[in-house]
Design an enzyme around this catalytic site. Structure first.
Site, PDB file in Angstrom:
ATOM      1  N   CYS A 120      -7.002  41.835  40.852  1.00  0.00           N
ATOM      2  CA  CYS A 120      -6.571  41.162  42.084  1.00  0.00           C
ATOM      3  C   CYS A 120      -5.986  39.795  41.740  1.00  0.00           C
ATOM      4  CB  CYS A 120      -7.737  41.017  43.046  1.00  0.00           C
ATOM      5  SG  CYS A 120      -8.345  42.587  43.689  1.00  0.00           S
ATOM      6  N   ARG A 136       5.903  25.403  29.125  1.00  0.00           N
ATOM      7  CA  ARG A 136       5.872  26.120  30.406  1.00  0.00           C
ATOM      8  C   ARG A 136       5.486  27.585  30.193  1.00  0.00           C
ATOM      9  NH1 ARG A 136      10.394  22.586  30.830  1.00  0.00           N
ATOM     10  NH2 ARG A 136      11.807  24.200  30.050  1.00  0.00           N
ATOM     11  N   ARG A 137       4.901  27.866  29.044  1.00  0.00           N
ATOM     12  CA  ARG A 137       4.524  29.241  28.701  1.00  0.00           C
ATOM     13  C   ARG A 137       3.014  29.386  28.480  1.00  0.00           C
ATOM     14  NH1 ARG A 137       9.378  30.547  24.268  1.00  0.00           N
ATOM     15  NH2 ARG A 137      11.115  29.951  25.638  1.00  0.00           N
ATOM     16  N   ALA A 179     -15.475  46.517  50.612  1.00  0.00           N
ATOM     17  CA  ALA A 179     -14.672  47.734  50.618  1.00  0.00           C
ATOM     18  C   ALA A 179     -14.309  48.101  49.183  1.00  0.00           C
ATOM     19  CB  ALA A 179     -13.394  47.518  51.437  1.00  0.00           C
ATOM     20  N   HIS A 208      -6.017  38.725  53.331  1.00  0.00           N
ATOM     21  CA  HIS A 208      -6.450  39.609  54.419  1.00  0.00           C
ATOM     22  C   HIS A 208      -7.931  39.472  54.741  1.00  0.00           C
ATOM     23  CE1 HIS A 208      -6.706  41.920  50.575  1.00  0.00           C
ATOM     24  NE2 HIS A 208      -7.900  42.226  51.047  1.00  0.00           N
ATOM     25  N   TYR A 263     -10.850  42.051  56.281  1.00  0.00           N
ATOM     26  CA  TYR A 263     -11.134  43.441  56.663  1.00  0.00           C
ATOM     27  C   TYR A 263     -11.603  43.495  58.112  1.00  0.00           C
ATOM     28  CZ  TYR A 263     -10.545  45.147  51.918  1.00  0.00           C
ATOM     29  OH  TYR A 263     -10.000  45.499  50.709  1.00  0.00           O
ATOM     30  N   ASP A 312      -9.258  39.117  49.484  1.00  0.00           N
ATOM     31  CA  ASP A 312     -10.273  39.373  50.492  1.00  0.00           C
ATOM     32  C   ASP A 312     -10.799  38.013  50.951  1.00  0.00           C
ATOM     33  OD1 ASP A 312     -12.633  39.863  51.884  1.00  0.00           O
ATOM     34  OD2 ASP A 312     -13.345  41.414  50.514  1.00  0.00           O
ATOM     35  N   ASN A 318     -13.449  33.526  44.185  1.00  0.00           N
ATOM     36  CA  ASN A 318     -12.317  33.270  43.285  1.00  0.00           C
ATOM     37  C   ASN A 318     -12.041  31.779  43.137  1.00  0.00           C
ATOM     38  OD1 ASN A 318     -10.817  36.031  44.969  1.00  0.00           O
ATOM     39  ND2 ASN A 318     -11.789  36.130  42.948  1.00  0.00           N
TER      40      ASN A 318
END
Length: 281
Positions: free
Chosen positions: A163, A143-144, A280, A224, A226, A186, A194
């Site tokens: 991020c 678990r590491r 941004a 979020h 923008y 974002d 991502n």
């Protein structure tokens, strides 16, 4: 990609409007999760064009352990020519960072450095990614099996704090899964990128550890949109998705450091036109 589009709509409809570091303002929801199974398809957004070459080149650049934005340009464009831009060019050239840069294109101790060259208190460098792959092979129920990019002692030495802050691997039934925690998400520009990046990464690590790719679990903290992306989000949500593509990796690659751009291919990728929006910084 229905999960992503549903999450995008949820943030637009239910988020809270907040001020943010960039001054643009966001509409945000705190705490969401998406799961993407790699079995039958690859989660590349189809309601707009995904910049696939940028996704693949950035990931290879992280794996390489580089912090040189011009090296990323070399992987992406096959040249270090200053006129060739990357998704990191704006950060490398930002006024707030220029005084800290040690060379042209220097981004400080960002993702790849932390993944491959984390500094221990005694000055030794720790290759977190190599250690994780070793654990997957030798102790798959551990678990590491974690790689951490958020290094509090070196945040000020980064052009942009990470991020996507850390990720963990999980092995079960001969399948490798990956969960990534993202502190800042974002939803319009960054999150599709991502999703594709970590899904590609999962497939690559699965191949070099002789496992099948399982699920990419994406945990989003501050999710979020923008304020200047609202119209673009509405346009994207109005589009009908195409069937998802498939990923093809060169099966001869058995070491994570040996992948090149030509070893990675997105097959049968159909997409709607690009929707432009300002990042941004």
């Amino acid at each position: 990609m229905k999960q992503y589009l549903d999450a995008l709509r949820y943030v637009l409809d239910n988020g809270t409007d907040r001020k943010d570091r960039t001054g643009v303002g966001t509409r945000a929801v705190f705490g969401m999760q998406m799961r993407f199974d790699m079995e039958d398809s690859f989660p590349a957004v189809t309601t707009k064009k995904l910049p696939w070459k940028s996704v693949a080149s950035e990931l290879l650049w992280f794996i390489e352990g580089s912090n040189d934005e011009r090296r990323l340009a070399e992987i992406l464009h096959s040249t270090r020519d200053e006129s060739k831009k990357t998704i990191w060019t704006a950060n490398a050239q930002a006024d707030y960072w220029k005084q800290n840069a040690k060379f042209q294109g220097d981004l400080g101790r960002i993702y790849g450095i932390q993944w491959r060259k984390w500094k221990s208190p005694d000055g030794k460098e720790i290759d977190q990614l190599a250690n994780a792959i070793k654990l997957i092979k030798e102790n798959p129920t551990s678990r590491r099996i974690i790689v951490n990019a958020w290094n509090p002692g070196e945040i000020e030495q980064m052009a942009l704090p990470p991020c996507h802050t850390f990720f963990q691997f999980f092995v079960a039934n001969d399948k490798l899964s990956l969960q990534m925690y993202q502190r800042s998400c974002d939803m319009f520009l960054g999150v599709p990128f991502n999703i594709a990046s970590y899904s590609l990464f999962l497939n690559m690590v699965a191949q070099v550890t002789n496992l099948k790719p399982g699920e990419f679990v994406h945990t989003l903290a501050d999710a979020h949109i923008y304020h200047n992306h609202f119209d673009q989000v509405k346009e994207q949500l109005s589009r009908k998705p195409f069937p998802l593509p498939n990923l093809k990796l060169n099966p001869d690659i058995k070491n994570i450091d040996d992948f090149k751009m030509e070893d990675i291919e997105l097959v049968n990728y159909q997409f709607h036109p690009t929707i432009k929006a300002q990042m941004a910084v």
